[in-house]
Design a protein around this motif. Sequence first.
Motif, PDB file in Angstrom:
ATOM      1  N   ALA A 151      -6.284  -6.797   3.662  1.00  0.00           N
ATOM      2  CA  ALA A 151      -5.191  -7.346   4.463  1.00  0.00           C
ATOM      3  C   ALA A 151      -4.230  -6.230   4.847  1.00  0.00           C
ATOM      4  O   ALA A 151      -4.043  -5.266   4.103  1.00  0.00           O
ATOM      5  CB  ALA A 151      -4.454  -8.431   3.689  1.00  0.00           C
ATOM      6  N   PRO A 152      -3.591  -6.314   6.011  1.00  0.00           N
ATOM      7  CA  PRO A 152      -2.587  -5.309   6.401  1.00  0.00           C
ATOM      8  C   PRO A 152      -1.401  -5.344   5.450  1.00  0.00           C
ATOM      9  O   PRO A 152      -1.160  -6.319   4.744  1.00  0.00           O
ATOM     10  CB  PRO A 152      -2.177  -5.749   7.817  1.00  0.00           C
ATOM     11  N   ARG A 153      -0.641  -4.288   5.467  1.00  0.00           N
ATOM     12  CA  ARG A 153       0.533  -4.197   4.605  1.00  0.00           C
ATOM     13  C   ARG A 153       1.508  -5.332   4.930  1.00  0.00           C
ATOM     14  O   ARG A 153       1.819  -5.586   6.085  1.00  0.00           O
ATOM     15  CB  ARG A 153       1.232  -2.852   4.792  1.00  0.00           C
ATOM     16  N   GLY A 154       1.994  -5.995   3.904  1.00  0.00           N
ATOM     17  CA  GLY A 154       2.969  -7.064   4.093  1.00  0.00           C
ATOM     18  C   GLY A 154       2.356  -8.425   4.330  1.00  0.00           C
ATOM     19  O   GLY A 154       3.086  -9.388   4.508  1.00  0.00           O
ATOM     20  N   VAL A 155       1.016  -8.547   4.372  1.00  0.00           N
ATOM     21  CA  VAL A 155       0.364  -9.825   4.653  1.00  0.00           C
ATOM     22  C   VAL A 155      -0.412 -10.270   3.412  1.00  0.00           C
ATOM     23  O   VAL A 155      -1.262  -9.538   2.900  1.00  0.00           O
ATOM     24  CB  VAL A 155      -0.580  -9.728   5.860  1.00  0.00           C
ATOM     25  N   ARG A 156      -0.122 -11.475   2.935  1.00  0.00           N
ATOM     26  CA  ARG A 156      -0.836 -12.049   1.796  1.00  0.00           C
ATOM     27  C   ARG A 156      -1.831 -13.077   2.320  1.00  0.00           C
ATOM     28  O   ARG A 156      -1.468 -13.961   3.105  1.00  0.00           O
ATOM     29  CB  ARG A 156       0.153 -12.734   0.841  1.00  0.00           C
ATOM     30  N   VAL A 157      -3.100 -12.982   1.929  1.00  0.00           N
ATOM     31  CA  VAL A 157      -4.161 -13.886   2.371  1.00  0.00           C
ATOM     32  C   VAL A 157      -4.606 -14.733   1.179  1.00  0.00           C
ATOM     33  O   VAL A 157      -5.039 -14.187   0.152  1.00  0.00           O
ATOM     34  CB  VAL A 157      -5.353 -13.112   2.963  1.00  0.00           C
TER      35      VAL A 157
ATOM     36  N   ILE B 183       3.167  -8.420  13.107  1.00  0.00           N
ATOM     37  CA  ILE B 183       4.459  -9.096  12.941  1.00  0.00           C
ATOM     38  C   ILE B 183       5.147  -8.617  11.659  1.00  0.00           C
ATOM     39  O   ILE B 183       6.362  -8.369  11.646  1.00  0.00           O
ATOM     40  CB  ILE B 183       4.254 -10.622  12.911  1.00  0.00           C
ATOM     41  N   ALA B 184       4.391  -8.472  10.566  1.00  0.00           N
ATOM     42  CA  ALA B 184       4.979  -8.003   9.313  1.00  0.00           C
ATOM     43  C   ALA B 184       5.538  -6.594   9.467  1.00  0.00           C
ATOM     44  O   ALA B 184       6.610  -6.281   8.954  1.00  0.00           O
ATOM     45  CB  ALA B 184       3.932  -8.048   8.200  1.00  0.00           C
ATOM     46  N   ALA B 185       4.812  -5.745  10.223  1.00  0.00           N
ATOM     47  CA  ALA B 185       5.286  -4.374  10.427  1.00  0.00           C
ATOM     48  C   ALA B 185       6.550  -4.348  11.277  1.00  0.00           C
ATOM     49  O   ALA B 185       7.448  -3.538  11.055  1.00  0.00           O
ATOM     50  CB  ALA B 185       4.188  -3.542  11.078  1.00  0.00           C
ATOM     51  N   GLN B 186       6.643  -5.237  12.260  1.00  0.00           N
ATOM     52  CA  GLN B 186       7.814  -5.252  13.151  1.00  0.00           C
ATOM     53  C   GLN B 186       9.044  -5.821  12.470  1.00  0.00           C
ATOM     54  O   GLN B 186      10.156  -5.325  12.673  1.00  0.00           O
ATOM     55  CB  GLN B 186       7.494  -6.068  14.405  1.00  0.00           C
ATOM     56  N   THR B 187       8.871  -6.909  11.703  1.00  0.00           N
ATOM     57  CA  THR B 187      10.029  -7.624  11.151  1.00  0.00           C
ATOM     58  C   THR B 187      10.354  -7.229   9.725  1.00  0.00           C
ATOM     59  O   THR B 187      11.488  -7.411   9.283  1.00  0.00           O
ATOM     60  CB  THR B 187       9.780  -9.134  11.206  1.00  0.00           C
ATOM     61  N   GLY B 188       9.362  -6.725   8.969  1.00  0.00           N
ATOM     62  CA  GLY B 188       9.576  -6.452   7.559  1.00  0.00           C
ATOM     63  C   GLY B 188       9.609  -7.692   6.692  1.00  0.00           C
ATOM     64  O   GLY B 188       9.970  -7.619   5.520  1.00  0.00           O
ATOM     65  N   ASP B 189       9.234  -8.857   7.274  1.00  0.00           N
ATOM     66  CA  ASP B 189       9.277 -10.108   6.519  1.00  0.00           C
ATOM     67  C   ASP B 189       8.015 -10.284   5.666  1.00  0.00           C
ATOM     68  O   ASP B 189       6.977  -9.656   5.910  1.00  0.00           O
ATOM     69  CB  ASP B 189       9.404 -11.297   7.480  1.00  0.00           C
ATOM     70  N   GLU B 190       8.108 -11.183   4.684  1.00  0.00           N
ATOM     71  CA  GLU B 190       6.952 -11.553   3.872  1.00  0.00           C
ATOM     72  C   GLU B 190       6.089 -12.531   4.671  1.00  0.00           C
ATOM     73  O   GLU B 190       6.602 -13.497   5.231  1.00  0.00           O
ATOM     74  CB  GLU B 190       7.428 -12.196   2.578  1.00  0.00           C
TER      75      GLU B 190
ATOM     76  N   LEU C 151      -6.561 -13.248  13.459  1.00  0.00           N
ATOM     77  CA  LEU C 151      -5.244 -13.758  13.052  1.00  0.00           C
ATOM     78  C   LEU C 151      -4.579 -12.806  12.067  1.00  0.00           C
ATOM     79  O   LEU C 151      -3.389 -12.489  12.206  1.00  0.00           O
ATOM     80  CB  LEU C 151      -5.405 -15.146  12.445  1.00  0.00           C
ATOM     81  N   ILE C 152      -5.342 -12.324  11.061  1.00  0.00           N
ATOM     82  CA  ILE C 152      -4.746 -11.454  10.042  1.00  0.00           C
ATOM     83  C   ILE C 152      -4.256 -10.155  10.664  1.00  0.00           C
ATOM     84  O   ILE C 152      -3.190  -9.640  10.329  1.00  0.00           O
ATOM     85  CB  ILE C 152      -5.771 -11.186   8.927  1.00  0.00           C
ATOM     86  N   THR C 153      -5.022  -9.607  11.617  1.00  0.00           N
ATOM     87  CA  THR C 153      -4.594  -8.376  12.297  1.00  0.00           C
ATOM     88  C   THR C 153      -3.287  -8.606  13.054  1.00  0.00           C
ATOM     89  O   THR C 153      -2.368  -7.786  13.000  1.00  0.00           O
ATOM     90  CB  THR C 153      -5.685  -7.906  13.263  1.00  0.00           C
TER      91      THR C 153
ATOM     92  N   GLY D  14      -1.711  -7.313   0.570  1.00  0.00           N
ATOM     93  CA  GLY D  14      -1.718  -6.017   1.230  1.00  0.00           C
ATOM     94  C   GLY D  14      -0.893  -5.037   0.416  1.00  0.00           C
ATOM     95  O   GLY D  14      -0.328  -5.338  -0.614  1.00  0.00           O
ATOM     96  N   LEU D  15      -0.848  -3.745   0.848  1.00  0.00           N
ATOM     97  CA  LEU D  15      -0.170  -2.679   0.119  1.00  0.00           C
ATOM     98  C   LEU D  15       1.349  -2.747   0.318  1.00  0.00           C
ATOM     99  O   LEU D  15       2.069  -1.963  -0.238  1.00  0.00           O
ATOM    100  CB  LEU D  15      -0.734  -1.330   0.564  1.00  0.00           C
ATOM    101  N   GLY D  16       1.834  -2.954   0.811  1.00  0.00           N
ATOM    102  CA  GLY D  16       3.279  -2.896   0.998  1.00  0.00           C
ATOM    103  C   GLY D  16       3.991  -3.982   0.266  1.00  0.00           C
ATOM    104  O   GLY D  16       4.114  -3.692  -0.871  1.00  0.00           O
TER     105      GLY D  16
END
Length: 451
Positions: free
Chosen positions: A386-392, A362-369, A355-357, A311-313
């Motif tokens: 993929a959303p920002r912060g999510v690697r698929v 969760i990535a947006a809320q926590t800032g975690d990888e 699941l990815i959505t 994702g972009l982030g």
Amino acid sequence: MEPGDAVEAGDAVGPGEAAEPEPTLPEPVRQRIISVAAAVLPTLPGDELPAPLRRVAKFAPNRRARLGGAPIATQLAGDPLFRQRVASRVLADAGALGAAVVSGASPAAADPVEVAALAYLARPTGWRALVEDAGAAVRAEVDSAAVAELVREAEQRAARAEHDRAVAKVEADKLRDEVARLREELGQLREEVRVLGRSLRETQARERRASELLATEKGRASRAAADHEAELRRTRARLAEAEAAAGAVRQTAKEARSVDDARLWLLLETIGRAAVGLRRELALDPADRLPADYVAEAFADNPTAADSARGLGTDDPARLDQLLALPRAHLIVDGYNVTKRGFGEMSLEQQRKRLITGLGGIAAQTGDEVTVVFDGAERMHGLPPAPRGVRVLFSRKGETADDLIRRLVRAEPPGRPIVVVSSDREVADGVRRHGAYPLGADSLLRRLARA
């Protein structure tokens, strides 16, 4: 007003408002609701039936409401769409009464239980008042039955009283004869009383002597009590001295703890400044790539897509929240292990998308990888960004998602918090040996459901 409109009006919740809790239904109303809903189940198409009720719909009519009552009531309370479908069929069968209930009226001659059941399903404006009115009517019927029972009991008591009066009359005649006999015995008793009077006077003399002895013993007991009270006062004085000494010890311990806290703060401050100095001395720049990116390039079937895939982030979502709150945490998810457990009735594409959505939130809320791993690189075709912060990632041919997860964990530096979500015991045991925190799929599913 259509039945569907009634359901939307009754369940609507304004912005920022919490939905009202389900009302407590009188038992006759609850049984009626379950009965009419059970009768409607076989008429609903299979895709409109909630999964827990598909088996119930196949029961015989005389067993459906009795054995499937609990799941039917649960679905009616928690699934507005299912309740609306049931209400539309029930109101159509109810005719004029159903139309009256949808309009918010309650015909005077109608059965209050039937009105309350229709109001609960249709949920027009004011449906809670109709349910409460039905409860009041049911309670009134119960009270009326209780009053009738009390009247019957009073009549029975009156009959028993009349019988007792006749018996008492007979007993009175017997008592008169008994009184005459007792008068004769009274003369004999008076003579005995005179004899007993003499005995009593003798006994009273002995009692006076015993009282004198008792007074003597009471004096001795009083002296012993005084001695005991003096000893108790001395013991209390010693206890007060001990409490004072304990207070001094507690104060000393508190001061020592304050010194320890100051030393600990100074140690942590020293370590923090040392780390800043070491980073400055080593001239370390922020890393633009993470360890999982290298694993994605080395072992995924499509290594050139590793950057775009980012994702972009135990089963308690609270444990998952605690782990994700750790600094620089990395969440790794066994994709199909979670989706097939939580929403296996969907297609694989829909499972992946859902699941990815959720992981994006969760990535947006926590800032975690966040990294999610699926089996089979061929499934990657048509995957949305993929959303920002999510690697698929997808495993390559001849390799499973479990193998790729273990490689991701081994690539991380020691000490970094790694959270692996999978209900596969072999995966959990494998990543735990490398310092990761394994959690069950239910913890993530419940966390997504809460979000």
